[in-house]
Design a protein around this motif. Structure first.
Motif, PDB file in Angstrom:
ATOM      1  N   THR A  33       9.990  18.387  -4.063  1.00 58.41           N
ATOM      2  CA  THR A  33       9.386  18.974  -2.869  1.00 58.41           C
ATOM      3  C   THR A  33       7.895  18.658  -2.734  1.00 58.41           C
ATOM      4  O   THR A  33       7.224  19.187  -1.858  1.00 58.41           O
ATOM      5  CB  THR A  33       9.547  20.516  -2.889  1.00 58.41           C
ATOM      6  OG1 THR A  33       8.995  20.998  -4.121  1.00 58.41           O
ATOM      7  CG2 THR A  33      11.015  20.909  -2.807  1.00 58.41           C
ATOM      8  N   TYR A  39       0.380   4.245  -0.158  1.00 59.08           N
ATOM      9  CA  TYR A  39      -0.061   5.443   0.532  1.00 59.08           C
ATOM     10  C   TYR A  39       0.203   5.363   2.029  1.00 59.08           C
ATOM     11  O   TYR A  39       0.856   6.213   2.605  1.00 59.08           O
ATOM     12  CB  TYR A  39      -1.533   5.703   0.269  1.00 59.08           C
ATOM     13  CG  TYR A  39      -1.902   7.126   0.598  1.00 59.08           C
ATOM     14  CD1 TYR A  39      -1.337   8.164  -0.127  1.00 59.08           C
ATOM     15  CD2 TYR A  39      -2.762   7.423   1.639  1.00 59.08           C
ATOM     16  CE1 TYR A  39      -1.636   9.468   0.171  1.00 59.08           C
ATOM     17  CE2 TYR A  39      -3.067   8.740   1.938  1.00 59.08           C
ATOM     18  CZ  TYR A  39      -2.500   9.760   1.205  1.00 59.08           C
ATOM     19  OH  TYR A  39      -2.799  11.054   1.503  1.00 59.08           O
ATOM     20  N   GLY A  47      12.175   6.993 -12.538  1.00 55.31           N
ATOM     21  CA  GLY A  47      11.380   7.818 -13.443  1.00 55.31           C
ATOM     22  C   GLY A  47      10.498   8.838 -12.750  1.00 55.31           C
ATOM     23  O   GLY A  47       9.376   9.088 -13.167  1.00 55.31           O
ATOM     24  N   ARG A  60      11.133  17.844 -10.767  1.00 50.83           N
ATOM     25  CA  ARG A  60      10.257  18.896 -10.240  1.00 50.83           C
ATOM     26  C   ARG A  60       9.433  18.403  -9.048  1.00 50.83           C
ATOM     27  O   ARG A  60       8.845  19.183  -8.311  1.00 50.83           O
ATOM     28  CB  ARG A  60       9.332  19.406 -11.337  1.00 50.83           C
ATOM     29  CG  ARG A  60       8.309  18.411 -11.768  1.00 50.83           C
ATOM     30  CD  ARG A  60       7.452  18.884 -12.929  1.00 50.83           C
ATOM     31  NE  ARG A  60       7.028  17.766 -13.725  1.00 50.83           N
ATOM     32  CZ  ARG A  60       6.017  16.963 -13.404  1.00 50.83           C
ATOM     33  NH1 ARG A  60       5.321  17.167 -12.310  1.00 50.83           N
ATOM     34  NH2 ARG A  60       5.700  15.944 -14.172  1.00 50.83           N
ATOM     35  N   GLU A 107      -0.054  14.771  -2.863  1.00 46.75           N
ATOM     36  CA  GLU A 107      -0.144  15.559  -4.095  1.00 46.75           C
ATOM     37  C   GLU A 107       0.139  14.710  -5.331  1.00 46.75           C
ATOM     38  O   GLU A 107       0.085  15.209  -6.439  1.00 46.75           O
ATOM     39  CB  GLU A 107       0.856  16.716  -4.058  1.00 46.75           C
ATOM     40  CG  GLU A 107       0.578  17.708  -2.955  1.00 46.75           C
ATOM     41  CD  GLU A 107       1.649  18.788  -2.882  1.00 46.75           C
ATOM     42  OE1 GLU A 107       1.367  19.839  -2.323  1.00 46.75           O
ATOM     43  OE2 GLU A 107       2.771  18.558  -3.377  1.00 46.75           O
ATOM     44  N   ASP A 156       0.840  -1.180   0.000  1.00 43.03           N
ATOM     45  CA  ASP A 156       0.000   0.000   0.000  1.00 43.03           C
ATOM     46  C   ASP A 156       0.883   1.240   0.000  1.00 43.03           C
ATOM     47  O   ASP A 156       1.379   1.658   1.031  1.00 43.03           O
ATOM     48  CB  ASP A 156      -0.890  -0.030   1.247  1.00 43.03           C
ATOM     49  CG  ASP A 156      -1.905   1.093   1.211  1.00 43.03           C
ATOM     50  OD1 ASP A 156      -1.700   2.047   0.436  1.00 43.03           O
ATOM     51  OD2 ASP A 156      -2.886   1.017   1.958  1.00 43.03           O
ATOM     52  N   ASP A 181      -0.158  11.114  -7.774  1.00 41.36           N
ATOM     53  CA  ASP A 181      -1.056  10.045  -8.164  1.00 41.36           C
ATOM     54  C   ASP A 181      -0.508   8.723  -7.651  1.00 41.36           C
ATOM     55  O   ASP A 181       0.641   8.634  -7.218  1.00 41.36           O
ATOM     56  CB  ASP A 181      -1.174  10.034  -9.687  1.00 41.36           C
ATOM     57  CG  ASP A 181       0.176   9.976 -10.330  1.00 41.36           C
ATOM     58  OD1 ASP A 181       0.684   8.864 -10.542  1.00 41.36           O
ATOM     59  OD2 ASP A 181       0.760  11.055 -10.589  1.00 41.36           O
ATOM     60  N   GLY A 182      -1.355   7.688  -7.719  1.00 41.21           N
ATOM     61  CA  GLY A 182      -0.988   6.385  -7.181  1.00 41.21           C
ATOM     62  C   GLY A 182       0.318   5.836  -7.737  1.00 41.21           C
ATOM     63  O   GLY A 182       1.144   5.273  -7.014  1.00 41.21           O
ATOM     64  N   GLY A 183       0.529   6.013  -9.028  1.00 50.35           N
ATOM     65  CA  GLY A 183       1.709   5.448  -9.671  1.00 50.35           C
ATOM     66  C   GLY A 183       3.004   6.070  -9.178  1.00 50.35           C
ATOM     67  O   GLY A 183       4.007   5.398  -8.985  1.00 50.35           O
ATOM     68  N   ARG A 184       2.976   7.372  -8.957  1.00 50.44           N
ATOM     69  CA  ARG A 184       4.204   8.036  -8.500  1.00 50.44           C
ATOM     70  C   ARG A 184       4.486   7.678  -7.048  1.00 50.44           C
ATOM     71  O   ARG A 184       5.633   7.535  -6.654  1.00 50.44           O
ATOM     72  CB  ARG A 184       4.090   9.543  -8.682  1.00 50.44           C
ATOM     73  CG  ARG A 184       3.991   9.926 -10.159  1.00 50.44           C
ATOM     74  CD  ARG A 184       4.535  11.307 -10.445  1.00 50.44           C
ATOM     75  NE  ARG A 184       4.584  11.511 -11.890  1.00 50.44           N
ATOM     76  CZ  ARG A 184       3.550  11.923 -12.621  1.00 50.44           C
ATOM     77  NH1 ARG A 184       2.391  12.162 -12.044  1.00 50.44           N
ATOM     78  NH2 ARG A 184       3.669  12.076 -13.924  1.00 50.44           N
ATOM     79  N   ARG A 185       3.428   7.529  -6.247  1.00 47.95           N
ATOM     80  CA  ARG A 185       3.647   7.126  -4.859  1.00 47.95           C
ATOM     81  C   ARG A 185       4.336   5.772  -4.808  1.00 47.95           C
ATOM     82  O   ARG A 185       5.223   5.534  -4.005  1.00 47.95           O
ATOM     83  CB  ARG A 185       2.309   7.052  -4.124  1.00 47.95           C
ATOM     84  CG  ARG A 185       1.702   8.406  -3.875  1.00 47.95           C
ATOM     85  CD  ARG A 185       0.714   8.361  -2.745  1.00 47.95           C
ATOM     86  NE  ARG A 185      -0.528   7.732  -3.130  1.00 47.95           N
ATOM     87  CZ  ARG A 185      -1.657   8.399  -3.325  1.00 47.95           C
ATOM     88  NH1 ARG A 185      -1.695   9.703  -3.176  1.00 47.95           N
ATOM     89  NH2 ARG A 185      -2.748   7.767  -3.658  1.00 47.95           N
TER      90      ARG A 185
END
Ligand SMILES: Nc1ncnc2c1ncn2[C@@H]1O[C@H](COP(=O)(O)OP(=O)(O)OP(=O)(O)O)[C@@H](O)[C@H]1O
Ligand SMILES: Nc1ncnc2c1ncn2[C@@H]1O[C@H](COP(=O)(O)OP(=O)(O)OP(=O)(O)O)[C@@H](O)[C@H]1O
Ligand SMILES: [Mg+2]
Ligand SMILES: [Mg+2]
Lengths: 329, 341
Positions: free
Chosen positions: B149, B101, B142, B146, B154, B99, B156-160
């Protein structure tokens, strides 16, 4: 429902949703158009960060503000603009008429409440019934999603990832919504339980004519369940068609790239195909086609203005300049 | 036997049990699991949701204590480590959590999150070096610079999910438990991450325990695949072999249910399992798959099958391998019908 209403059950027009952050204004949804017919199941597929969840939250009227803001557009559900409703009306629509299965099961579950209570709460909110009846219904919902009802008195942290996901599904389905938005509902489930959940969604459609937006990265699930598919990239829909046409002949170069990236079940390759480059910075979207910098058929003209949707084949739309030039493909 | 077998395995799991105390008894999340992962190998772990995969993964890197049994890492029992050895182990073995998150501290920025393991283990001599290392890790998975910080909510699920992967890679571990590491990613980024894991393995001989529900992913990434059902390993074989010759009725049902991203291949012979999944609390004595098995026999009720080698390198826990009774593949009562809605 008359013909007109069935055709335009849900209609999203020119939707803009933005988030204010320290690093700039994130244009998460940037001029999105999408419609859904009554009883239709639409697959919403796209890159991570394309704005799928944001679109869903906008329909649910759950964009947190700040930092989020619906900066423009309209969302019509059965002819009524949801964005013009009062807070009270919106709350009533949510859960009753529209229900959402959230992407992160833990964020939509209350950690200190037994799971059956959380389902019961949803039922009580929308329907009058005595306590025993509500609890029975809540436990029925649990077995419906394949969890033994006697585990209903346990807390979310005692459940595995997939079991939590199923509780969230049970909550969403508890009130027989007319529009169900399911954000990655089956990624945490094994394929046998996934098959059961998909079957359940199929039955809902048959019995209650529920319309569904299914957000998923799993092209197999989309192929199996959806009538039509919309592909999203950088805040917009870049391709839309009925499922068969889209899977047989994807028209947009991004969609074609997606299909090439899926590991297949027969080959034995070591490296998978990928699309080179990164998606654009949502705080600084380019003026032209957002996919141009990663596209292997792009021409200089592609970066000048935004392509609009072109009907490449009957009922099959894609936002690609080359589509017009290629005269069909 | 007390020590690890002399197999050259990097990770050797022996008679491992993990039970949880719950209101109505003991929940047997992991029950008598024996597995080994060779150095440089990717072992895939699949199985029904709730069957104990994440629990097994957590015990194997000692985020949870075992109820019974041992885990040998590089021939040493991880539950007998002293403080110093444990600290060293924490560097060598990592986990990417299921998970993305709830496993990330919401008050930390992306940079702080990725730098955290570097700080804890004092890997870098100064902040400049840390920042450079964080930048490299963000490139590898990947994440655009930017986002340095940005905060988890902030993203989306994929970046988390990619933050979790970067954190696990930060200490150059030898062994990584990857719990659904690509499930929130679109297929394109998924392909990039899978390629990356391959490259790291080739370059540094990483060893992975890879948990996922996505069968095309597990087939692609694994060398061998273990199938788990209700706390036990029921089948184990080479990644291609298990797809060609699945022997356990549960494995067969699982493989038959894979949704294919193709609208022109007709679905043939999907095995739909009937019956209830037994409770992991005080589970039945015989075969745990009995209640749903399409080819069960009286013997299965009384005697639990043990994992044994059926053919070279193909292990199976079933008394009657490969004999699914086709007549049983009937449509079950639908979920709505059974709930009398
Ligand atoms: N609360 C927020 N604050 C700031 N930015 C946000 C917020 N929520 C989302 N975003 C940004 O908006 C964009 C769209 O995010 P969204 O969650 O809608 O993507 P998605 O298509 O659902 O992706 P995924 O498939 O990875 O879940 C991303 O760039 C994301 O970082
Ligand atoms: N802290 C805990 N207390 C009580 N029971 C637990 C706890 N953690 C896990 N369990 C139980 O142990 C069993 C195995 O859980 P686990 O999370 O390992 O499953 P999993 O195979 O990873 O499932 P999924 O695929 O859904 O993630 C489940 O029945 C779960 O409810
Ligand atoms: Mg999302
Ligand atoms: Mg798990």
């Amino acid at each position: 429902m008359d013909q007109q209403q069935r055709e335009n059950f849900l209609e999203i027009r020119d939707l803009y949703v933005q988030y204010h952050t320290d690093t700039g204004l994130v244009k998460a949804v940037d001029g999105l158009n999408l419609s859904l017919a009554g009883g239709e199941t639409l697959g919403l597929v796209g890159e991570t960060g394309a704005g799928k969840t944001t679109t869903a939250l906008a329909v649910m009227q759950l964009i947190a503000s700040p930092p989020g803001r619906i900066a423009g557009g309209s969302i019509f559900l059965q002819g009524e603009n949801l964005l013009k409703k009062s807070k009270e009306e919106q709350r009533h629509i949510r859960g009753g008429k529209i229900a959402m299965i959230f992407q992160d099961p833990m964020t939509s579950l209350n950690p200190v409440l037994p799971v059956q209570e959380q389902i019961a709460e949803m039922i009580r909110l929308h329907r009058k019934a005595d306590a025993d009846e509500v609890l029975k219904k809540a436990r029925d919902m649990l077995s419906l999603v394949g969890i033994r009802p006697e585990r209903g008195s346990e807390y979310p942290h005692q459940f595995s990832g997939g079991m939590k996901q199923r509780v969230v599904i049970a909550i969403a389905l508890a009130c027989n919504p007319t529009l169900l938005i399911a954000d990655e509902p089956t990624t945490a489930l094994d394929v046998t339980i996934q098959a059961q959940v998909l079957e359940l969604m199929r039955e809902l459609r048959q019995h209650f004519n529920t319309s569904t937006i299914l957000i998923s990265h799993d092209l197999g699930v989309v192929a199996e369940l959806c009538d039509s598919v919309a592909i999203m990239y950088a805040g917009r829909i870049v391709e839309k068609a009925d499922t068969k046409n889209l899977f047989r002949r994807p028209l947009h170069p991004y969609t074609q790239g997606l299909f090439r990236s899926v590991p297949d079940l027969t080959g034995n390759v070591r490296r998978l195909d990928t699309i080179a480059g990164l998606p654009p910075d949502p705080t600084n979207l380019p003026p032209g086609c957002c996919f141009a910098s990663r596209c292997n058929i792009a021409e200089p003209d592609c970066s000048r203005s935004r392509p609009s949707m072109i009907e490449g084949e009957t009922g099959h739309f894609a936002a690609c300049f080359k589509l017009g030039k290629r005269g069909g493909v | 036997m007390n020590g690890p077998a002399d197999s050259g395995a990097l990770v050797e799991i022996r008679g491992l049990k993990k039970y949880f105390t719950v209101p109505h008894g003991l929940l047997q999340a992991v029950d008598d699991v024996n597995l080994s992962v060779a150095g440089g190998e990717t072992l895939g772990l699949v199985g029904e949701s709730g069957c104990g995969k994440s629990t097994l993964g957590r015990v194997v890197i000692r985020l949870l204590d075992a109820t019974e049994g041992s885990v040998f890492f590089d021939k040493e029992d991880i539950f007998l480590y002293n403080k110093k050895a444990l600290r060293n182990f924490r560097k060598r073995a990592q986990m990417v959590f299921q998970d993305p998150y709830s496993s990330l501290n919401p008050r930390f920025s992306v940079e702080q999150l990725i730098a955290e393991p570097l700080h804890i283990h004092r890997v870098c001599v100064n902040e400049r070096e840390t920042a450079a290392k964080v930048k490299t890790l963000m490139d590898i998975v990947g994440l655009a610079s930017r986002l340095t910080t940005s905060f988890p909510h902030e993203l989306d699920g994929g970046r988390r999910q990619r933050i979790g992967i970067a954190r696990a890679l930060a200490l150059n571990p030898e062994f990584i438990v990857l719990d659904e590491p690509v499930s929130a990613l679109d297929v394109c980024i998924q392909a990039q991450i899978l390629n990356l894991l391959h490259d790291l393995k080739d370059e540094f001989r990483y060893t992975y325990l890879f948990i996922t529900h996505d069968l095309s992913v597990i087939r692609h990434i694994s060398d061998r695949i273990a199938v788990m059902y209700l706390g036990k390993i029921i089948e184990l074989a080479d990644h291609l072999e298990i797809f060609i010759h699945p022997q356990h009725p549960y494995t067969q049902a699982l493989l038959s249910a894979i949704p294919l991203p193709n609208v022109d291949i007709p679905r043939a012979g999907r095995i739909i399992l009937e019956g209830d999944v037994p409770s992991p609390v005080n589970p039945p004595a015989g075969c745990r798959f009995y209640s749903r098995c399409p080819s069960r026999w009286d013997r299965c009720l009384g005697e639990a099958p043990v994992l044994r080698e059926l053919s070279p390198d193909h292990f199976l826990a079933c008394h009657f391998p490969g004999r699914v009774d086709k007549a049983k593949h009937i449509r079950p009562r639908t979920a709505l019908e059974s709930a009398e809605l």
